[in-house]
Design a protein around this motif. Structure first.
Motif, PDB file in Angstrom:
ATOM      1  N   PHE A   9      -2.536   1.612 -29.280  1.00  0.00           N
ATOM      2  CA  PHE A   9      -1.574   1.549 -28.179  1.00  0.00           C
ATOM      3  C   PHE A   9      -0.460   2.572 -28.380  1.00  0.00           C
ATOM      4  N   LYS A  10       0.056   2.657 -29.596  1.00  0.00           N
ATOM      5  CA  LYS A  10       1.114   3.623 -29.892  1.00  0.00           C
ATOM      6  C   LYS A  10       0.603   5.056 -29.750  1.00  0.00           C
ATOM      7  N   ALA A  11      -0.615   5.303 -30.228  1.00  0.00           N
ATOM      8  CA  ALA A  11      -1.194   6.647 -30.131  1.00  0.00           C
ATOM      9  C   ALA A  11      -1.371   7.041 -28.669  1.00  0.00           C
ATOM     10  N   LEU A  12      -1.840   6.121 -27.862  1.00  0.00           N
ATOM     11  CA  LEU A  12      -2.033   6.393 -26.441  1.00  0.00           C
ATOM     12  C   LEU A  12      -0.698   6.687 -25.762  1.00  0.00           C
ATOM     13  N   ASN A  13       0.341   5.978 -26.147  1.00  0.00           N
ATOM     14  CA  ASN A  13       1.679   6.250 -25.606  1.00  0.00           C
ATOM     15  C   ASN A  13       2.158   7.645 -25.980  1.00  0.00           C
TER      16      ASN A  13
END
Length: 71
Positions: A9-13
């Motif tokens: 999720f953080k990487a996608l953000n």
């Protein structure tokens, strides 16, 4: 250690929710790691999947597509 779902999720953000861009960054970084590049995070390549290491690097802001293009 965080769960991979949270890390993803953080990487996608970090890539403005662009899954295509994230997959390209991961593919390029996994290739580098498989050829002996040193991880930019404190994860052992013998204990963790290369994809997990690459995803964590992106999530922590350690790597971006522009950095991979320069290598």
């Amino acid at each position: 250690m965080q769960r991979m779902e949270e890390i993803a999720f953080k990487a996608l953000n970090r890539v403005n929710n662009d899954r295509y861009l994230l997959s390209n960054i991961l593919f390029a970084r996994i290739d580098e790691l498989s050829k002996g590049a040193k991880p930019l995070v404190n994860m052992d390549v013998k204990k963790h999947k290369l994809a997990d290491i690459a995803m964590t690097e992106v999530a922590e802001g350690k790597i971006a597509l522009s950095q991979i293009d320069q290598l």
